[in-house]
Structure formats: C-alpha cells, structure tokens
Scaffold this motif. Structure first.
Motif, mmCIF file in Angstrom:
data_model
loop_
_atom_site.group_PDB
_atom_site.id
_atom_site.type_symbol
_atom_site.label_atom_id
_atom_site.label_comp_id
_atom_site.label_asym_id
_atom_site.label_seq_id
_atom_site.Cartn_x
_atom_site.Cartn_y
_atom_site.Cartn_z
ATOM 1 N N VAL A 57 0.837 -1.208 0.000
ATOM 2 C CA VAL A 57 0.000 0.000 0.000
ATOM 3 C C VAL A 57 0.866 1.251 0.000
ATOM 4 O O VAL A 57 0.647 2.187 -0.789
ATOM 5 C CB VAL A 57 -0.948 -0.007 1.217
ATOM 6 N N ILE A 58 1.872 1.296 0.891
ATOM 7 C CA ILE A 58 2.745 2.482 0.962
ATOM 8 C C ILE A 58 3.487 2.673 -0.350
ATOM 9 O O ILE A 58 3.626 3.791 -0.855
ATOM 10 C CB ILE A 58 3.721 2.354 2.149
ATOM 11 N N GLY A 59 3.983 1.570 -0.918
ATOM 12 C CA GLY A 59 4.704 1.655 -2.190
ATOM 13 C C GLY A 59 3.830 2.205 -3.300
ATOM 14 O O GLY A 59 4.257 3.065 -4.081
ATOM 15 N N ASN A 60 2.582 1.736 -3.387
ATOM 16 C CA ASN A 60 1.666 2.241 -4.407
ATOM 17 C C ASN A 60 1.348 3.713 -4.194
ATOM 18 O O ASN A 60 1.251 4.488 -5.160
ATOM 19 C CB ASN A 60 0.372 1.423 -4.411
ATOM 20 N N LEU A 61 1.190 4.138 -2.920
ATOM 21 C CA LEU A 61 0.915 5.545 -2.637
ATOM 22 C C LEU A 61 2.089 6.429 -3.067
ATOM 23 O O LEU A 61 1.899 7.488 -3.674
ATOM 24 C CB LEU A 61 0.627 5.735 -1.149
ATOM 25 N N VAL A 62 3.304 5.978 -2.739
ATOM 26 C CA VAL A 62 4.492 6.763 -3.102
ATOM 27 C C VAL A 62 4.638 6.853 -4.616
ATOM 28 O O VAL A 62 4.913 7.927 -5.173
ATOM 29 C CB VAL A 62 5.753 6.141 -2.467
ATOM 30 N N VAL A 63 4.443 5.729 -5.309
ATOM 31 C CA VAL A 63 4.564 5.733 -6.778
ATOM 32 C C VAL A 63 3.488 6.622 -7.395
ATOM 33 O O VAL A 63 3.755 7.400 -8.319
ATOM 34 C CB VAL A 63 4.470 4.288 -7.321
ATOM 35 N N CYS A 64 2.256 6.515 -6.889
ATOM 36 C CA CYS A 64 1.162 7.347 -7.416
ATOM 37 C C CYS A 64 1.491 8.835 -7.259
ATOM 38 O O CYS A 64 1.254 9.626 -8.173
ATOM 39 C CB CYS A 64 -0.134 7.036 -6.672
ATOM 40 N N ALA A 65 2.003 9.205 -6.089
ATOM 41 C CA ALA A 65 2.256 10.616 -5.818
ATOM 42 C C ALA A 65 3.461 11.139 -6.600
ATOM 43 O O ALA A 65 3.360 12.110 -7.355
ATOM 44 C CB ALA A 65 2.465 10.824 -4.315
ATOM 45 N N LEU A 66 4.616 10.470 -6.427
ATOM 46 C CA LEU A 66 5.849 10.994 -7.011
ATOM 47 C C LEU A 66 5.924 10.758 -8.513
ATOM 48 O O LEU A 66 6.129 11.696 -9.298
ATOM 49 C CB LEU A 66 7.055 10.364 -6.308
ATOM 50 N N GLU A 67 5.735 9.501 -8.933
ATOM 51 C CA GLU A 67 5.852 9.225 -10.360
ATOM 52 C C GLU A 67 4.701 9.859 -11.136
ATOM 53 O O GLU A 67 4.891 10.330 -12.271
ATOM 54 C CB GLU A 67 5.884 7.719 -10.617
#
Length: 646
Positions: free
Chosen positions: A596-606
């Motif tokens: 979940v955290i990884g998907n949130l970070v990728v969604c936001a930054l990438e």
C-alpha cells in the motif's frame, strides 16, 4: 472552440444608461472597451465624471451581511432602490447607536482594567486603603523597588530608617509594596528610597476596604461591563438577523447597481447642444449579439451598431473559450501557455486527448489509474478544481493502458496483458536489431503527432493569410513534405519494403531544403513584394545554412523526445516490480503495508513527474510547431456571469 466575437456600439439618452445596463447588459457577457479612445472616428467625446452613489451603501450592506448568524436565509429582492437605500440608512443609524454605547462601555472597561493592573501587586496588604491614604500625621507611599536594591535596604537601612515597609508581591525583577513614614521624616525617607530607585505608583483613595476587597470590587465591575457589552452585541445581532433577508437582497441589488454604474468608467458622452447621450462599445459573443439585437429591437431608447470594419477600433478581439464540459478542465493548460488569438484554432480538445492518452501510456496501471480517477473526480466535484478533473480523466486512460499492459497495483499475474508487457516485449528491426517495442511505438506515435502539428500550423497560417508559414516554413507545406517523406521512408525500411529511389529523394527532400533556405525571397515573390535582402548574398547563404542545420536537428530531437513515453512505461513497471520485491510478493505472502505504501508513493511521485513530462511534450514538441498563444482573455464587465450551458 473559440467564440466568434463582434464589436458593437450602444448609445441612447444619457439618463437611460443605468436602465440599459440593468435590463440588457446584465444578461449578456460583454467586454467593454474605453469608448473615448476606441471610437476615434467620433467627435466631441467626453468621459463621465460622476461618482458612484452605490459604493458606500454597498460597503455597509457587505459589512452587515458579513455579521449575519443565520445561514441559508433567502434573499428578499422585492425592495425598490429607494427602499434599499432607506433600509441601509435605518439599519446603519441603529447599528451606530449601539456601537457608540458599546465603545463607551469598552472605554470604561479599559479604565477599570488599568486600575486592576495597578492594584494587583498590593493585594496581600491588609489595611483599609481609604483610611491609610487620609492619615493626618503619617504618609503612605506605594511603589516598586528592584530586588537587588531591596536586599540592600533589608541589610543596611531598615534598622536606621524611620519608616515601615510592607511587602505586597514580588516577581523576578521587582518587589511591590508600600512604606509608612511620619510627616516630619517624609523628606529624608523619600530621598533614601529615591536613591534606591524606588518607583512610586499612585493609587486612588476612592477604594473602600483592603486592596484585596478593592480588587474584587473592580473585577465585579468589569464583569458587569462585560455582561452589558455582550447584551449590546446580542442586540446588534438581533437587529441584523431580523432584517437578514432584506439585507442579503439589498447587497445583491446594490452590487448590480454599483457594477452597472461603474460602466460609466468605460463609456463616453456626447453633448451636441441638442441632446446629451452616452456611447458604450465593446466585444460580445456572436450568439449574445443576436439575442441582444432581437430583445432591444422595439426599444426606441437603445441604438445598437455592430461594427464590421475593424479599422474603426483598436486591437484584436478578445478570446473566449467554449468547450464541452468533459474538455473544459484542460483549458487550464491553454491559459498557462497563452490563449489563442481570434484567427488561431483552439487546441483544448487536442491537448485533452493527447495529454490523457500519453499520461496513460506512461503510467499504465489498472488499480492506480482507477484510484486517480476516483480521487480526482471527487475533488473536481466537491472543489471544482480543474487539475483534479484532468487527473480524473488521465486516470481513466491509465486504467485502460493498465489492461493493455496487464498490471494491477503492480501485480502482473492477476490479469492477462491485452497488448504487451512493457519490460518484456521486444521487436527486431533492420539495421538496429532488437529494441523494446514500446520505444518503437512511442517514436512512431511522436512522428504522427509532429505531422498533425504541422497540419495545424498550416491551418492557422491559412486563417492568418500568412504566405510564408503556409508554404515555405519548416512547419508549413514544405516542412510537411520533407518530414512526411522521411517518416514514410523510415516506415518502409523498418517494415522490410523497398525505399523510394534517388529521384524521389531529390524531389521530396532536396526541393523542400531549397525552399527552407530561400523562403524569404520566395515569400516576397509570392506576395509580389519587391523587397531587397537586408543582408548580402553571402551572409544570406551562411545564415540559411545554419538555419537549415538547426531545422534538421529540431526534427530529429523533437521526434526522439517521444522516446520518454516508452521509457516511463518501462520504468513504471520496473519501479512497481521493486515495490513488490520489497514486500515479499515473490514468495507468495506479500507484506500488504509495504504494498500500500509503495503504491501511494509511486502514485504521488511518479504521477507528478509523468504529468510534468507530458506537459513538456505538449508545450515544447507540439505547441512550438503550430501554436502562438498570443490572444487576450475575454473579460466581461459584469461579475454575474451567466452559466455556460455546456
């Protein structure tokens, strides 16, 4: 699309200007121009110098309505203008009376607070203030002394000093208290205390009882004043709330009247000794002009002239964009770059389709795309944020490409890829060898967009009657032939077909190159303009060579820039693979917190990076070929814009 504008002049009796603004112009969006400067063919134009009589009542109405406590009260718009002015005066009279009483009470309260502050340090002293301040043979001095000086007083002077010092309270710097001294010793003792920097504090003899009792009495008086102030505040609130509906209606109507009166700033008046009349001029949408003319055709006090000869006024028409609701958020990107001029095409739909499509290809994931769609859609619905609307639509395309790539929140074993896996798909090309398929498709897609941009450039040039940009520029017909032939040749070669022969090469590549170099004399020849070259022939050829080199380089770099579409598609898949690896998904039991955290970070930054990169492609690789963005925004004079039905 761009709303077609017409320039019109409205005139009539000077005293009728307010009615015209209220009855007609309040219904239609019109950008007013300064009639004194715009109508240069009309003589004896004078500006209006009248003061707006509605500004002050409007300010009062806004002040009163800002203090209303009842939410959702409907506005009463039945009052006439005279009744509105009378209402504001009446409410203002009562309001000022209450405010005056409140200010007087606050002043009294401030005086009591000051006395309270003075009396507070002496509260521990136990004697009747009124009595001790009226002793006949003894004097009393209140004040404070520094702690260091007080220690010296205690150590060296207390025994020899014919005075009694009573301490009240102390803080980190001072000791507060008072000393009693006989009248005969007062002068000597006062000198000693003055040498110790004793600061005297005056206390009134009006108090009865001890300082503590006096302090409590002051607190009670202040509390009584607070209650009276609260009562006045309550009366003010009741005064305003009782007339809430009328005040809201008055504010709305006064805003309209004030805005209408301010039209005089842009109007002109003509006094020809026979009659005094006004003139308004400005831009209005074609549909609004037709409706306005139809509505006012039987009004003998309104005379409207629609200008067809642009030489009678200055400047180009303002730009008003009108797009379907689905594409409207993307107007934000157009405004950031610059609005199109009246003879340019509106690129909003083009941007909406290409931006979302490219974003989806670079950020293809079903789960993340649907998340962006839902979150962006909610923000757009609740906050009406254009960027949120763009994110929502882009999320749909991300979800579409997620299905094409077979990716759901980074997992590639949930659904099958309907097209390819970005990291795995490879294509064998002649001369180059194996290359990632998404890179090939990205470059081919970029070539198509470059050709489409050149076509748009030619359309804009035709609208502007620009001969050079139609035929001879690097983005005109010559450029389209040159670049299109190169693209055609590359496609034939890469697909294993026979490429065009040398003669075709010379015709479709050589002739456009010569056109690029000699575009200036060719333009002069086409326009029958016998203008000599500003530089010598040698310098002209040298300049033409370097411009040609820059042109060829720009064709190559613009095309190669679209590789980033494939690069981000591959990198997105690679980053999500790393996220799943860190979560332990390969072992079959992933840590869902990490997922979940990884998907949130990728969604936001990438997602942010991809959004910026796509916008860069739009501005630098596509807009630079066909779009100038030199238009000026349409700004109607009235603040009450009618809602766009689309």
């Amino acid at each position: 699309m761009i709303v077609k504008m017409k320039f019109l002049s409205i005139s009539g009796p000077r005293t009728d200007i307010d009615r015209v603004c209220d009855v007609y112009l309040s219904k239609y969006e019109m950008q007013l121009e300064n009639a004194v400067t715009e109508l240069k063919t009309t003589d004896n134009l004078l500006p209006f110098v009248e003061m707006n009589p509605y500004k002050e009542p409007l300010a009062k109405a806004e002040e009163f309505t800002s203090k209303l406590s009842a939410a959702g009260t409907p506005a009463d718009t039945a009052l006439s203008t005279d009744e509105i002015i009378a209402l504001i005066r009446e409410v203002n009279h009562d309001y000022l009376e209450l405010q005056e009483k409140k200010e007087l009470l606050k002043k009294n309260k401030d005086e009591l607070l000051e006395k309270l502050h003075v009396l507070e340090p002496f509260r521990p002293l136990d004697f009747d203030l009124h009595k001790v301040l009226h002793y006949r043979y003894m004097q009393l001095r209140f004040g404070r002394i520094g702690i260091d000086y007080y220690r010296k007083l205690e150590k060296y002077l207390f025994e020899d000093l014919n005075a009694i010092f009573l301490e009240g309270t102390r803080d980190e710097n001072f000791v507060y208290g008072c000393y009693f001294v006989a009248n005969t010793e007062a002068s000597k003792v006062d000198s000693v205390f003055n040498s110790l920097h004793f600061e005297r504090i005056t206390i009134s003899d009006e108090y009865i009882g001890s300082p503590a009792v006096a302090y409590e009495s002051l607190e009670q008086d202040i509390s009584d004043l607070d209650e009276r102030i609260d009562e006045i505040d309550k009366n003010i609130q009741e005064l305003l709330d009782d007339k809430a509906g009328k005040l809201l209606g008055a504010r709305k109507r006064l805003e309209e009247l004030s805005n209408n009166f301010d039209v005089r700033k842009m109007a002109a008046r003509v006094d020809d000794n026979k009659e005094d009349y006004y003139i308004l001029c400005g831009w209005m949408g074609e549909d609004d002009v037709a409706a306005f003319l139809k509505e006012s055709e039987n009004d003998d006090k309104v005379f409207v002239v629609v200008e067809e000869d642009r030489e009678k006024f200055f400047g180009e028409p303002p730009t008003k964009l009108k797009n379907p609701k689905f594409f409207k958020p993307f107007e934000m990107f157009i405004r950031m770059y610059g609005l199109p001029s009246s003879n340019e095409m509106d690129p909003t739909v083009f941007v909406a389709l290409t931006y979302t499509f490219i974003f989806g290809a670079m950020f293809g994931d079903v789960g993340q795309g649907l998340s962006l769609f839902v979150i962006g859609g909610l923000l757009y619905k609740l906050k009406n944020m254009n960027l949120a609307g763009i994110i929502s639509v882009a999320g749909l395309f991300s979800a579409f490409f997620g299905f094409m790539f077979g990716s759901v929140f980074g997992f590639e074993d949930i659904i099958q890829a309907h097209w390819l896996r970005p990291m795995e798909a490879m294509t064998n090309l002649p001369f180059i060898g194996q290359l990632n398929t998404v890179f090939i498709v990205a470059i081919a897609f970029g070539m198509g967009l470059n050709i489409l941009s050149m076509i748009f450039h030619i359309i804009n040039a035709i609208r502007a009657h620009d001969t050079e940009n139609i035929w001879f520029s690097t983005n005109g017909i010559a450029g389209l032939v040159f670049y299109g032939f190169i693209v055609f040749t590359i496609v034939l070669f890469m697909t294993g077909h026979q490429v065009p022969g040398n003669i075709l090469m010379v015709i479709f590549l050589g002739i456009p190159v010569l056109v690029f170099v000699f575009k200036e004399p060719l333009t002069n020849l086409a326009e029958r303009n016998h203008k000599k070259l500003e530089t010598g022939k040698g310098m002209f050829l040298v300049q033409g060579f370097f411009e040609l080199f820059e042109t060829l380089l720009s064709y190559f770099s613009n095309t190669l820039s679209f590789v980033r579409i494939g690069a981000f598609a591959v990198s997105h898949a690679a980053i999500m693979e790393v996220v799943l690896m860190l979560s332990g998904a390969q072992e079959g039991s992933p840590n869902w917190v990490v997922v979940v955290i990884g998907n949130l970070v990728v969604c936001a930054l990438e997602g942010l990076i991809v959004g910026i990169q796509v916008l860069r492609l739009e501005y630098y690789e596509m807009f630079s070929r066909f779009y100038k963005g030199s238009g000026r925004e349409f700004k109607p004079f009235n603040n009450h814009k009618k809602q766009d039905k689309n």
